[in-house]
Design an enzyme around this catalytic site. Sequence first.
Site, PDB file in Angstrom:
ATOM      1  N   GLY A  13       0.808  -1.229   0.000  1.00 50.28           N
ATOM      2  CA  GLY A  13       0.000   0.000   0.000  1.00 50.28           C
ATOM      3  C   GLY A  13       0.831   1.263   0.000  1.00 50.28           C
ATOM      4  CB  SER A  15      -0.326   3.828  -4.313  1.00 47.49           C
ATOM      5  OG  SER A  15      -1.487   3.651  -3.515  1.00 47.49           O
ATOM      6  NE  ARG A  16      -5.219   6.256  -0.748  1.00 47.26           N
ATOM      7  CZ  ARG A  16      -5.865   5.279  -1.374  1.00 47.26           C
ATOM      8  NH1 ARG A  16      -5.628   5.065  -2.653  1.00 47.26           N
ATOM      9  NH2 ARG A  16      -6.723   4.523  -0.727  1.00 47.26           N
ATOM     10  CG  ASN A  90       1.167   1.315   4.842  1.00 51.96           C
ATOM     11  OD1 ASN A  90       1.020   2.101   5.772  1.00 51.96           O
ATOM     12  ND2 ASN A  90       0.667   1.553   3.633  1.00 51.96           N
ATOM     13  CB  SER A 142      -4.846   1.484  14.288  1.00 50.68           C
ATOM     14  OG  SER A 142      -5.621   2.574  14.757  1.00 50.68           O
ATOM     15  CE1 TYR A 155      -8.168   0.360   9.894  1.00 48.62           C
ATOM     16  CE2 TYR A 155      -8.450   1.351  12.061  1.00 48.62           C
ATOM     17  CZ  TYR A 155      -7.727   1.212  10.896  1.00 48.62           C
ATOM     18  OH  TYR A 155      -6.558   1.920  10.722  1.00 48.62           O
ATOM     19  CB  ALA A 157     -11.798  -7.058  15.243  1.00 45.29           C
TER      20      ALA A 157
HETATM   21  P1  NAP Z   1      -4.742   5.285   2.694  1.00 44.16           P
HETATM   22  O1  NAP Z   1      -4.305   6.685   2.438  1.00 44.16           O
HETATM   23  O2  NAP Z   1      -6.165   4.919   2.475  1.00 44.16           O
HETATM   24  O3  NAP Z   1      -3.771   4.288   1.827  1.00 44.16           O
HETATM   25  C1  NAP Z   1      -4.016   2.901   1.845  1.00 44.16           C
HETATM   26  C2  NAP Z   1      -3.047   2.220   0.886  1.00 44.16           C
HETATM   27  O4  NAP Z   1      -3.378   0.835   0.852  1.00 44.16           O
HETATM   28  C3  NAP Z   1      -3.161   2.729  -0.542  1.00 44.16           C
HETATM   29  O5  NAP Z   1      -1.913   2.603  -1.184  1.00 44.16           O
HETATM   30  C4  NAP Z   1      -4.163   1.759  -1.150  1.00 44.16           C
HETATM   31  O6  NAP Z   1      -4.073   1.726  -2.574  1.00 44.16           O
HETATM   32  C5  NAP Z   1      -3.696   0.453  -0.491  1.00 44.16           C
HETATM   33  N1  NAP Z   1      -4.741  -0.554  -0.510  1.00 44.16           N
HETATM   34  C6  NAP Z   1      -6.019  -0.458  -0.052  1.00 44.16           C
HETATM   35  N2  NAP Z   1      -6.689  -1.599  -0.289  1.00 44.16           N
HETATM   36  C7  NAP Z   1      -5.804  -2.445  -0.915  1.00 44.16           C
HETATM   37  C8  NAP Z   1      -5.895  -3.771  -1.410  1.00 44.16           C
HETATM   38  N3  NAP Z   1      -7.036  -4.491  -1.326  1.00 44.16           N
HETATM   39  N4  NAP Z   1      -4.801  -4.320  -1.990  1.00 44.16           N
HETATM   40  C9  NAP Z   1      -3.655  -3.610  -2.099  1.00 44.16           C
HETATM   41  N5  NAP Z   1      -3.503  -2.363  -1.630  1.00 44.16           N
HETATM   42  C10 NAP Z   1      -4.568  -1.788  -1.044  1.00 44.16           C
HETATM   43  O7  NAP Z   1      -4.425   4.844   4.194  1.00 44.16           O
HETATM   44  P2  NAP Z   1      -3.328   5.403   5.248  1.00 44.16           P
HETATM   45  O8  NAP Z   1      -3.981   6.392   6.121  1.00 44.16           O
HETATM   46  O9  NAP Z   1      -2.075   5.760   4.543  1.00 44.16           O
HETATM   47  O10 NAP Z   1      -3.141   4.093   6.126  1.00 44.16           O
HETATM   48  C11 NAP Z   1      -2.010   3.238   6.011  1.00 44.16           C
HETATM   49  C12 NAP Z   1      -2.033   2.271   7.185  1.00 44.16           C
HETATM   50  O11 NAP Z   1      -1.997   3.000   8.401  1.00 44.16           O
HETATM   51  C13 NAP Z   1      -3.311   1.418   7.233  1.00 44.16           C
HETATM   52  O12 NAP Z   1      -2.999   0.100   7.639  1.00 44.16           O
HETATM   53  C14 NAP Z   1      -4.131   2.101   8.309  1.00 44.16           C
HETATM   54  O13 NAP Z   1      -5.027   1.204   8.920  1.00 44.16           O
HETATM   55  C15 NAP Z   1      -3.048   2.572   9.251  1.00 44.16           C
HETATM   56  N6  NAP Z   1      -3.445   3.695  10.099  1.00 44.16           N
HETATM   57  C16 NAP Z   1      -3.904   4.862   9.555  1.00 44.16           C
HETATM   58  C17 NAP Z   1      -4.280   5.891  10.417  1.00 44.16           C
HETATM   59  C18 NAP Z   1      -4.801   7.211   9.882  1.00 44.16           C
HETATM   60  O14 NAP Z   1      -5.235   8.053  10.689  1.00 44.16           O
HETATM   61  N7  NAP Z   1      -4.759   7.461   8.588  1.00 44.16           N
HETATM   62  C19 NAP Z   1      -4.179   5.743  11.795  1.00 44.16           C
HETATM   63  C20 NAP Z   1      -3.699   4.528  12.307  1.00 44.16           C
HETATM   64  C21 NAP Z   1      -3.324   3.503  11.445  1.00 44.16           C
HETATM   65  P3  NAP Z   1      -5.335   1.269  -3.505  1.00 44.16           P
HETATM   66  O15 NAP Z   1      -6.555   1.877  -2.913  1.00 44.16           O
HETATM   67  O16 NAP Z   1      -5.012   1.762  -4.886  1.00 44.16           O
HETATM   68  O17 NAP Z   1      -5.356  -0.227  -3.460  1.00 44.16           O
END
Ligand code: NAP
Length: 247
Positions: A13, A15-16, A90, A142, A155, A157
């Site tokens: 993941g 890409s962003r 990630n 998280s 989520y 869980a």
């Molecule tokens: P995000 O901006 O939504 O990015 C998620 C990444 O995962 C994207 O690259 C997405 O690309 C990829 N992805 C999603 N579904 C996928 C699939 N089925 N197969 C392959 N790739 C997939 O999320 P983020 O905020 O950066 O979060 C990253 C991690 O941190 C996650 O595990 C999240 O639970 C954790 N986290 C985030 C926060 C927060 O506040 N943002 C807080 C605590 C923990 P595509 O959609 O193109 O597949």
Amino acid sequence: MTVSTGRVVIITGGSRGLGAGIVQSYLDSGDRVATCARSSTDEIERWTNDPATAGRFLFRAVDLSNREQVDAFVKDVTDEWDVVDILVNNAGVARDGILALTPDDDVDTVIDLNLKGTLHISKLVSRRMLSRGSGHIISISSIVGLSGYRGLAVYSATKAAMDGMTRALARELGSRGIFVNSVAPGYLRTEMSHGLDEGQLDQIVRRTPAGRLGEPADIARIVQFLTSPDNTYITGQTIVADGGLTA
Ligand code: NAP
């Protein structure tokens, strides 16, 4: 911190959001980075085409909840670079809503990616690491896996389960030179937190001793430390990085 270069790093993941921040930090360290997501982004195009990173960056469009696609991705990486030194789990997805009203499809989507996808790629990569006797596996969980959050039961869980996997795998792999840890971020400024409205974000910031939301770079620095030669004794742990929110 000791900087080591040229390692082979898989970040799911990338890409962003947070994943892209972690990809950037390993590219900045001179490492070789493979990432996957379902679709490409401008960031991915930039790393693919920039002469400074092109030869040490690999992207594949992969749905991590599809085992065959994950098998092919890991094979591509090892065909290209032979080894995997670091795996960062990630990629993750959240679906908001109280459990009583959550469609079964949403339950499956979150579990298939966050839990089953993480377990499957960890299984494939740990096999490679076992044969070499070294490696690091980091999973991004998280704080909601530790404290819970209304509307995020599924989520939460999966994130608690990722921390459980971390502890068990650390015991399984420690004697073979492989360290396994998770990092539990608080609220980050990424696409995933766009579902929170301004009022909710203001409230989170007010309750956060550090006085701000987290940035991908805050978390990338911790992942870098945990996977650096300076980490000689931390394994099986969940490092909370939330600006003090859950203190
Ligand atoms: P995000 O901006 O939504 O990015 C998620 C990444 O995962 C994207 O690259 C997405 O690309 C990829 N992805 C999603 N579904 C996928 C699939 N089925 N197969 C392959 N790739 C997939 O999320 P983020 O905020 O950066 O979060 C990253 C991690 O941190 C996650 O595990 C999240 O639970 C954790 N986290 C985030 C926060 C927060 O506040 N943002 C807080 C605590 C923990 P595509 O959609 O193109 O597949």
